[in-house]
Scaffold this motif. Structure first.
Motif, PDB file in Angstrom:
ATOM      1  N   GLN A 180      -9.940  12.674   2.527  1.00 14.94           N
ATOM      2  CA  GLN A 180      -9.641  13.887   3.305  1.00 14.94           C
ATOM      3  C   GLN A 180      -8.176  13.905   3.727  1.00 14.94           C
ATOM      4  OE1 GLN A 180     -12.382  14.074   6.601  1.00 14.94           O
ATOM      5  NE2 GLN A 180     -14.161  14.528   5.280  1.00 14.94           N
ATOM      6  N   THR A 181      -7.660  12.750   4.132  1.00 12.35           N
ATOM      7  CA  THR A 181      -6.246  12.664   4.529  1.00 12.35           C
ATOM      8  C   THR A 181      -5.334  12.942   3.345  1.00 12.35           C
ATOM      9  OG1 THR A 181      -6.798  11.035   6.234  1.00 12.35           O
ATOM     10  CG2 THR A 181      -4.491  11.168   5.551  1.00 12.35           C
ATOM     11  N   LEU A 182      -5.673  12.440   2.186  1.00 11.92           N
ATOM     12  CA  LEU A 182      -4.854  12.665   0.996  1.00 11.92           C
ATOM     13  C   LEU A 182      -4.881  14.140   0.585  1.00 11.92           C
ATOM     14  CD1 LEU A 182      -5.778   9.513  -1.153  1.00 11.92           C
ATOM     15  CD2 LEU A 182      -3.586   9.992  -0.036  1.00 11.92           C
ATOM     16  N   ARG A 183      -6.066  14.808   0.741  1.00 15.40           N
ATOM     17  CA  ARG A 183      -6.129  16.230   0.400  1.00 15.40           C
ATOM     18  C   ARG A 183      -5.261  17.042   1.358  1.00 15.40           C
ATOM     19  NH1 ARG A 183     -11.857  14.955   0.277  1.00 15.40           N
ATOM     20  NH2 ARG A 183     -12.537  14.593  -1.877  1.00 15.40           N
ATOM     21  N   HIS A 184      -5.295  16.644   2.630  1.00 13.42           N
ATOM     22  CA  HIS A 184      -4.470  17.346   3.615  1.00 13.42           C
ATOM     23  C   HIS A 184      -2.989  17.124   3.313  1.00 13.42           C
ATOM     24  CE1 HIS A 184      -3.370  19.243   7.341  1.00 13.42           C
ATOM     25  NE2 HIS A 184      -2.792  18.118   7.800  1.00 13.42           N
ATOM     26  N   LEU A 185      -2.636  15.878   2.913  1.00 18.44           N
ATOM     27  CA  LEU A 185      -1.248  15.577   2.550  1.00 18.44           C
ATOM     28  C   LEU A 185      -0.829  16.384   1.327  1.00 18.44           C
ATOM     29  CD1 LEU A 185       1.294  13.839   2.938  1.00 18.44           C
ATOM     30  CD2 LEU A 185       0.222  12.107   1.494  1.00 18.44           C
ATOM     31  N   GLN A 186      -1.754  16.577   0.406  1.00 23.97           N
ATOM     32  CA  GLN A 186      -1.451  17.354  -0.794  1.00 23.97           C
ATOM     33  C   GLN A 186      -1.120  18.801  -0.437  1.00 23.97           C
ATOM     34  OE1 GLN A 186      -4.775  17.981  -3.509  1.00 23.97           O
ATOM     35  NE2 GLN A 186      -3.415  17.503  -5.242  1.00 23.97           N
ATOM     36  N   SER A 189       0.839  -1.205   0.000  1.00 23.29           N
ATOM     37  CA  SER A 189       0.000   0.000   0.000  1.00 23.29           C
ATOM     38  C   SER A 189       0.874   1.255   0.000  1.00 23.29           C
ATOM     39  CB  SER A 189      -0.921  -0.001   1.220  1.00 23.29           C
ATOM     40  OG  SER A 189      -0.143   0.074   2.408  1.00 23.29           O
ATOM     41  N   PHE A 190       0.221   2.375  -0.210  1.00 22.08           N
ATOM     42  CA  PHE A 190       0.920   3.663  -0.239  1.00 22.08           C
ATOM     43  C   PHE A 190       1.581   3.962   1.105  1.00 22.08           C
ATOM     44  CE2 PHE A 190       0.675   8.246   0.680  1.00 22.08           C
ATOM     45  CZ  PHE A 190       1.526   8.731  -0.293  1.00 22.08           C
ATOM     46  N   ASP A 191       0.856   3.731   2.184  1.00 23.09           N
ATOM     47  CA  ASP A 191       1.403   4.049   3.498  1.00 23.09           C
ATOM     48  C   ASP A 191       2.536   3.101   3.889  1.00 23.09           C
ATOM     49  OD1 ASP A 191      -0.108   1.906   5.559  1.00 23.09           O
ATOM     50  OD2 ASP A 191      -1.229   2.410   3.744  1.00 23.09           O
ATOM     51  N   LEU A 225      -3.206   0.244  -5.267  1.00 22.78           N
ATOM     52  CA  LEU A 225      -4.138   1.278  -4.833  1.00 22.78           C
ATOM     53  C   LEU A 225      -5.543   0.703  -4.764  1.00 22.78           C
ATOM     54  CD1 LEU A 225      -2.883   4.304  -6.957  1.00 22.78           C
ATOM     55  CD2 LEU A 225      -2.389   3.794  -4.552  1.00 22.78           C
ATOM     56  N   PRO A 226      -6.364   1.187  -3.834  1.00 24.78           N
ATOM     57  CA  PRO A 226      -7.738   0.677  -3.717  1.00 24.78           C
ATOM     58  C   PRO A 226      -8.578   1.119  -4.910  1.00 24.78           C
ATOM     59  CG  PRO A 226      -7.407   2.505  -2.221  1.00 24.78           C
ATOM     60  CD  PRO A 226      -6.066   2.197  -2.795  1.00 24.78           C
ATOM     61  N   SER A 227      -9.524   0.289  -5.259  1.00 24.86           N
ATOM     62  CA  SER A 227     -10.435   0.665  -6.347  1.00 24.86           C
ATOM     63  C   SER A 227     -11.397   1.767  -5.894  1.00 24.86           C
ATOM     64  CB  SER A 227     -11.220  -0.562  -6.817  1.00 24.86           C
ATOM     65  OG  SER A 227     -11.948  -1.139  -5.740  1.00 24.86           O
ATOM     66  N   GLN A 228     -11.645   1.847  -4.599  1.00 23.52           N
ATOM     67  CA  GLN A 228     -12.483   2.906  -4.033  1.00 23.52           C
ATOM     68  C   GLN A 228     -11.844   3.404  -2.745  1.00 23.52           C
ATOM     69  OE1 GLN A 228     -16.442   1.220  -3.572  1.00 23.52           O
ATOM     70  NE2 GLN A 228     -17.090   2.070  -5.555  1.00 23.52           N
ATOM     71  N   TRP A 229     -11.864   4.745  -2.543  1.00 23.90           N
ATOM     72  CA  TRP A 229     -11.312   5.343  -1.330  1.00 23.90           C
ATOM     73  C   TRP A 229     -12.466   5.724  -0.399  1.00 23.90           C
ATOM     74  CZ3 TRP A 229      -5.986   5.856  -0.764  1.00 23.90           C
ATOM     75  CH2 TRP A 229      -5.214   5.671  -1.916  1.00 23.90           C
ATOM     76  N   SER A 230     -12.228   5.582   0.883  1.00 19.85           N
ATOM     77  CA  SER A 230     -13.224   6.065   1.844  1.00 19.85           C
ATOM     78  C   SER A 230     -13.119   7.588   1.934  1.00 19.85           C
ATOM     79  CB  SER A 230     -12.988   5.442   3.220  1.00 19.85           C
ATOM     80  OG  SER A 230     -11.761   5.913   3.765  1.00 19.85           O
ATOM     81  N   GLU A 231     -14.165   8.206   2.465  1.00 17.09           N
ATOM     82  CA  GLU A 231     -14.143   9.659   2.593  1.00 17.09           C
ATOM     83  C   GLU A 231     -13.018  10.105   3.512  1.00 17.09           C
ATOM     84  OE1 GLU A 231     -14.870  13.434   1.703  1.00 17.09           O
ATOM     85  OE2 GLU A 231     -15.814  11.684   0.758  1.00 17.09           O
ATOM     86  N   GLU A 232     -12.777   9.385   4.579  1.00 13.15           N
ATOM     87  CA  GLU A 232     -11.688   9.731   5.490  1.00 13.15           C
ATOM     88  C   GLU A 232     -10.326   9.651   4.792  1.00 13.15           C
ATOM     89  OE1 GLU A 232     -14.056   7.597   6.040  1.00 13.15           O
ATOM     90  OE2 GLU A 232     -15.196   8.364   7.752  1.00 13.15           O
ATOM     91  N   GLU A 233     -10.137   8.621   3.954  1.00 10.53           N
ATOM     92  CA  GLU A 233      -8.864   8.486   3.223  1.00 10.53           C
ATOM     93  C   GLU A 233      -8.677   9.656   2.264  1.00 10.53           C
ATOM     94  OE1 GLU A 233      -8.080   3.665   2.910  1.00 10.53           O
ATOM     95  OE2 GLU A 233      -9.596   4.578   1.605  1.00 10.53           O
TER      96      GLU A 233
END
Length: 313
Positions: free
Chosen positions: A290-296, A223-225, A280-288
């Protein structure tokens, strides 16, 4: 034999009116049965073999047969009335000059009473064309194995020349290798001589494992993490689970090695090489997300900075 006379018809077991083809057919059968190669060390068989050849030399030659039938026990003294003969003494054969049994019989058929030459036996060796060193009775077959059977070794039962043969495949056998079964190849009729059987190994493809130049390899999904943060993960090898350490900041496509978990060989187990593949997941959860946007927003590195510089001509 009485007074130097042999009943050559009785020697071959044919009637006095037997045709040349009948005599030739019986001779072939008897010569195969009593040939020294088939009866090693049997002096009685060797004597019988010479007697058979002597009888055939006379009865296969129309002129010699005519004199034999005309003069009976005095046929050998009739050489002055009907040509040359070399059958007064027991027939002698130098077996060392022949590479195999068919060479001998074909040569004999050609020399004795067969002006058109020998036709040869069903084994297909033309007269005088094969030497002992050239005669090849070996056979080859393709043996396909699963990865598991090649990895661990296995026993296989094959049908070879109407005979069931058990093959012990050693662990770690590789594709392209050859296994030799001594004395299980093609059989030469009439001699008992048999070649070896060679098994050419091929492996069925596996969905995970691949063997490249003796090195066991596989793609390892991460996984990415796991790539970013690193850590210990559980990996599966062909013979069980093992722990794999992923260093923090590892890039996709990197290779990690597990020592002693690879393909078996005569020197022990090799290493297992994992290629890290980002999954990578075929679908991301909303929490994931949000975390990726914050990381961006927090990211300071430009992933294409050096690439853009190198791309400019």
């Amino acid at each position: 034999m009485e007074n130097g006379y042999r009943d050559y018809f009785k020697v071959l077991g044919v009637d006095r009116g037997a045709t040349q083809e009948e005599i030739k057919r019986v001779f072939r059968k008897l010569a195969r049965k009593y040939h020294p190669d088939v009866n090693p060390g049997n002096t009685n068989a060797e004597a019988r073999f010479k007697e058979i050849n002597e009888a055939y030399e006379v009865l296969s030659d129309p002129e010699k047969r005519r004199r034999y039938e005309q003069f009976g026990q005095y046929w050998n003294q009739s050489r002055g009335m009907g040509g040359r003969s070399n059958v007064g003494n027991p027939f002698e054969v130098d077996f060392g000059q022949y590479g195999n049994f068919d060479d001998f019989v074909n040569d004999l058929l050609g020399r004795f009473g067969n002006s058109n030459g020998a036709t040869g036996f069903s084994s297909g060796f033309p007269r005088g064309s094969q030497s002992k060193s050239q005669l090849n009775l070996d056979a080859e077959v393709l043996l396909k194995l699963s990865f598991a059977d090649a990895f661990r070794g296995t026993d296989r039962t094959l049908s070879v020349n109407e005979e069931l043969v058990t093959v012990q495949v050693p662990e770690g056998v590789k594709p392209g290798s050859r296994l030799r079964l001594k004395g299980k190849g093609n059989l030469q009729p009439g001699t008992g001589r048999r070649g070896d059987l060679y098994l050419n190994i091929e492996l069925h493809p596996h969905s995970i494992w691949r063997l490249e130049k003796g090195q066991l390899r596989a793609d390892f999904p991460v996984s990415f993490d796991e790539l970013a943060l690193g850590g210990m993960v559980t990996a599966v090898t062909p013979d069980g689970e093992a722990s794999l350490s992923i260093p923090a900041g590892t890039s996709p496509g990197c290779h990690l090695r597990l020592k002693g978990k690879g393909w078996p060989s005569a020197n022990g187990r090799g290493d297992l090489i994992f290629k890290l593949v980002l999954k990578l997941p075929s679908q991301w959860s909303e929490e994931e997300l949000q975390t990726l946007r914050h990381l961006q927003e927090l990211r300071v590195m430009s992933p294409r900075k050096d690439w853009l510089k190198s791309a400019l001509l």
